[in-house]
Scaffold this motif. Structure first.
Motif, short mmCIF file in Angstrom:
data_model
loop_
_atom_site.label_atom_id
_atom_site.label_comp_id
_atom_site.label_asym_id
_atom_site.label_seq_id
_atom_site.Cartn_x
_atom_site.Cartn_y
_atom_site.Cartn_z
N VAL A 271 0.86 -1.19 0.00
CA VAL A 271 0.00 0.00 0.00
C VAL A 271 0.88 1.23 0.00
N CYS A 272 0.62 2.16 -0.90
CA CYS A 272 1.41 3.39 -0.96
C CYS A 272 0.50 4.60 -0.90
N ALA A 273 1.04 5.67 -0.34
CA ALA A 273 0.32 6.94 -0.24
C ALA A 273 1.31 8.06 -0.55
N GLY A 274 0.80 9.26 -0.72
CA GLY A 274 1.68 10.39 -0.94
C GLY A 274 1.39 11.09 -2.25
N THR A 275 1.76 12.36 -2.30
CA THR A 275 1.41 13.23 -3.42
C THR A 275 1.88 12.71 -4.77
N ASP A 276 3.10 12.23 -4.86
CA ASP A 276 3.67 11.88 -6.15
C ASP A 276 3.76 10.37 -6.36
N SER A 277 2.79 9.64 -5.87
CA SER A 277 2.83 8.18 -5.99
C SER A 277 2.97 7.72 -7.44
N CYS A 278 2.33 8.42 -8.36
CA CYS A 278 2.39 8.01 -9.76
C CYS A 278 3.82 8.01 -10.30
N CYS A 279 4.69 8.82 -9.69
CA CYS A 279 6.08 8.91 -10.15
C CYS A 279 6.92 7.73 -9.68
N TYR A 280 6.45 7.00 -8.69
CA TYR A 280 7.26 5.96 -8.06
C TYR A 280 6.71 4.55 -8.22
N ILE A 404 3.07 23.87 -3.97
CA ILE A 404 4.01 22.92 -4.56
C ILE A 404 4.37 21.91 -3.49
N ASP A 405 3.93 20.69 -3.70
CA ASP A 405 4.17 19.59 -2.76
C ASP A 405 5.13 18.63 -3.45
N ILE A 406 6.31 18.44 -2.85
CA ILE A 406 7.32 17.58 -3.43
C ILE A 406 7.37 16.25 -2.68
N ALA A 407 7.02 15.18 -3.37
CA ALA A 407 7.15 13.82 -2.85
C ALA A 407 6.37 13.60 -1.56
N GLY A 408 5.33 14.38 -1.32
CA GLY A 408 4.53 14.21 -0.12
C GLY A 408 5.18 14.73 1.14
N PHE A 409 6.28 15.49 1.00
CA PHE A 409 7.03 15.92 2.16
C PHE A 409 6.84 17.38 2.52
N THR A 410 6.69 18.25 1.54
CA THR A 410 6.71 19.67 1.84
C THR A 410 5.65 20.40 1.05
N GLY A 439 14.30 13.89 -15.79
CA GLY A 439 14.34 12.82 -16.77
C GLY A 439 13.94 11.47 -16.22
N ASP A 440 14.08 11.29 -14.91
CA ASP A 440 13.66 10.05 -14.25
C ASP A 440 12.24 10.12 -13.74
N GLN A 441 11.52 11.17 -14.17
CA GLN A 441 10.13 11.38 -13.75
C GLN A 441 10.02 11.59 -12.24
N ARG A 442 11.03 12.25 -11.67
CA ARG A 442 11.00 12.60 -10.26
C ARG A 442 10.68 14.08 -10.12
N PRO A 443 9.84 14.46 -9.14
CA PRO A 443 9.40 15.85 -9.02
C PRO A 443 10.44 16.75 -8.36
N TYR A 444 10.44 17.99 -8.76
CA TYR A 444 11.27 19.01 -8.12
C TYR A 444 10.62 20.37 -8.34
N ALA A 544 11.56 22.07 -20.48
CA ALA A 544 11.51 23.01 -19.36
C ALA A 544 10.13 23.14 -18.76
N VAL A 545 9.10 22.80 -19.51
CA VAL A 545 7.74 23.02 -19.01
C VAL A 545 6.97 21.73 -18.82
N LYS A 546 7.67 20.64 -18.60
CA LYS A 546 6.99 19.37 -18.30
C LYS A 546 6.55 19.36 -16.85
N THR A 547 5.56 20.19 -16.57
CA THR A 547 5.06 20.25 -15.20
C THR A 547 4.22 19.03 -14.92
N ASN A 548 4.09 18.73 -13.63
CA ASN A 548 3.40 17.49 -13.22
C ASN A 548 1.92 17.61 -13.47
#
Length: 548
Positions: A271-280, A404-410, A439-444, A544-548
């Motif tokens: 079971v996973c939770a968090g803002t950017d689950s689709c990225c992981y 802006i929520d990064i990886a469910g942390f901030t 490029g690794d589909q990780r948020p920033y 540059a504009v590949k926003t989530n």
């Protein structure tokens, strides 16, 4: 009779119907539950001190009347009562108060009260999530007493700290490490101990924030393949796992790859939770050989949704909250004009392929009514395969553009960025912040800044200097940002310096004023066309504009 006793009596069909039966509802049946519970909640909420304050003495007689009378709310509407924990003002007696981040630097935290009835619903819905996480088809699940669960959760007073307490009311699970010990450990200690115990006993279930779970999984793979001896010492405690490790190492060597957790553990449910689950999700499935099942949960909302056995979208539980949906265009009108009250629609009114901001009224004596939790969802449709539910499926899109929520942390807001820039003294005169994917589909967070002429001429400001300065200030203002860097080993900030005058040129030529947070892709592309390659910068507009 709790879940475990029914399980021992082999009442499998009854358990599925009790905990997952909501997936058999059609929209009419779903809305009957929603309307009945909402009517009960309105009666409770309207009579309490909090309700009378926000309703200004009005006494709505129906759900439609309630929606027409009470404006949409945010946490600031509740802060004076909830932060002082004025239980006498609430519609139900709080059993526990749960805490989470509000706005770093300005409002450190917010709290939410949970009633006994809310906890009962939360417990049932969490059990549903774990049943479905082990399910491959309708009506089938694989949970047993004394299953081993890797403890990858934040302890109380955070909402995830409730999970071990609630689950233990229903079934005996062995948490790795034990909850009493885990609550006293640091993040790193908890993970090391959990894997040490897992190597001795095995791991059946895993529940964690997706970004953290991915970091843990990658760390295990690197450690197990690095030959530094740290894992070998652990295997000395378990001959069975030592043999499994040897076999796994041989297999990995033969296949020319690094060790994965799936070489050592055979998960039944993830079971996973968090803002950017689709990225992981994809990398987590590769690590563990088990597709993570995403859930929707939050401090104010409790556990509100889960994927089913097909992993093709989230279904909202009908008994946790009453749901309203703000269409994206209505949300954007409200952002441009805060006095505009956006329209909302109910579950039986949502449209496929439309993005919505979620609005909740917490049921069972909850404090929050017509509350904007700041989450965006996309309606995926109403049916999948022949066994799929007939209620809408959703995908979590992201937080609303103002956060802006990064990886469910901030949770980074316009106020926090403005405060950081002001205190930094770095001569930034204009800026926008966007959530993007690498490029690794990780948020920033990508901060586009325009310096004053004086700052450019006399300070010789570079991207590196700016990033170093701003990272320090963000860390000071927002402890969650610091946790993100420290725990996950990533810096979630990238800076691009734009040519002085770019923002004025954009406004002059387009007649538009950019919003600071997450402007549209179209607006960002237009802005970047007005600047040149000064300061050694090169631009790839599309990437540059590949926003989530």
């Amino acid at each position: 009779m709790n879940f475990e006793k029914k399980l021992q009596m082999k009442q499998f069909d009854k358990l599925w119907q009790e905990y997952c039966g909501f997936l058999d509802l059609d929209l009419t049946g779903y809305m009957q539950i929603q309307n009945r519970l909402m009517t009960e909640q309105i009666a409770l909420w309207s009579r309490c001190g909090l309700g009378q304050k926000l309703l200004r003495g009005a006494k709505p007689k129906s759900i439609d009347d309630f929606r027409a009378t009470l404006p949409l709310t945010t946490y600031s509407d509740y802060a004076d009562i909830l932060l002082q924990k004025q239980a006498s003002m609430l519609p139900g007696d709080p059993v526990i108060w749960i805490q989470t981040t509000w706005e770093g630097g300005k409002h450190p935290f917010k709290v939410a009260p949970y009633t006994k009835s809310m906890l009962d619903v939360y417990k049932n819905n969490v059990v549903s999530c774990f049943m479905l996480s082990t399910s491959k088809e309708k009506g089938k699940f694989d949970i047993k007493p004394n299953d081993k669960m890797l403890y990858g959760l934040a302890p109380l007073p955070y909402a995830t700290g409730l999970l071990p307490l609630l689950l233990n009311d229903e079934i005996t699970l062995e948490f790795l490490p034990p909850v009493a010990e885990a609550e006293k450990m640091t993040f790193g200690e908890r993970n090391r101990k959990g894997f040490e115990l897992g190597l001795k006993k095995g791991i059946d279930l895993f529940f964690g924030v997706s970004s953290v779970a991915n970091y843990i999984s990658g760390s295990l793979a690197k450690t197990g393949s690095g030959g530094n001896g740290s894992l070998k010492k652990l295997f000395e405690l378990s001959p069975k796992m030592a043999w499994r490790f040897i076999v796994a190492k041989y297999k990995c060597s033969k296949e020319g790859r690094t060790l994965r957790p799936s070489d050592l553990f055979k998960l039944k449910g993830f079971v996973c939770a968090g803002t950017d689950s689709c990225c992981y999700k994809d990398s987590l499935e590769e690590y563990w050989g088990c597709r993570p099942m995403e859930i929707a949960a939050g401090t104010e909302s409790t556990c509100i949704g889960t994927e089913g056995w097909t992993h093709d979208g989230l279904y909202f539980f009908p008994d946790a909250c009453f749901y309203e949906f703000i269409p994206e265009d209505e949300m954007l009108k409200n952002m441009a004009d805060p006095s505009y009250e956006p329209k909302t629609f109910l579950m039986n009114e949502v449209v496929t392929n439309q993005n919505y901001e979620l609005v909740i009224t917490v049921l069972k004596g909850g404090a929050f009514a017509r509350y904007r939790i700041g989450d965006m969802y996309r309606c995926l449709g109403f049916e999948g395969d022949k066994d799929s539910p007939r209620i809408p499926r959703f995908a979590f899109v992201d937080r609303v553009p103002s956060i802006i929520d990064i990886a469910g942390f901030t949770r980074i807001t316009e106020n926090s960025i403005s405060d950081v820039i002001k205190l930094s003294g770095l001569g930034i005169q204009n800026w926008i912040a966007c959530k993007e994917l690498n490029g690794d589909q990780r948020p920033y967070m990508h901060l586009y800044v325009e310096m004053t002429p004086e700052a450019i001429e006399f300070s010789a400001v570079s991207k590196k200097v700016l990033a170093e300065h701003l990272s320090i200030y963000f860390t000071y203002f927002d402890s969650d940002y610091n946790d993100l860097k420290r725990l996950l080993g990533m810096d979630p900030l990238e800076i691009t310096i734009l040519k002085t005058g770019t923002f004025k040129a954009y406004q002059r030529e387009t007649g538009r004023i950019l919003r600071h947070m997450n402007p549209s892709k179209h607006d960002l592309v237009d802005l970047l066309r007005f600047q040149s390659n000064d300061y050694g910068l090169e631009y790839d507009l599309e990437s540059a504009v590949k926003t989530n």
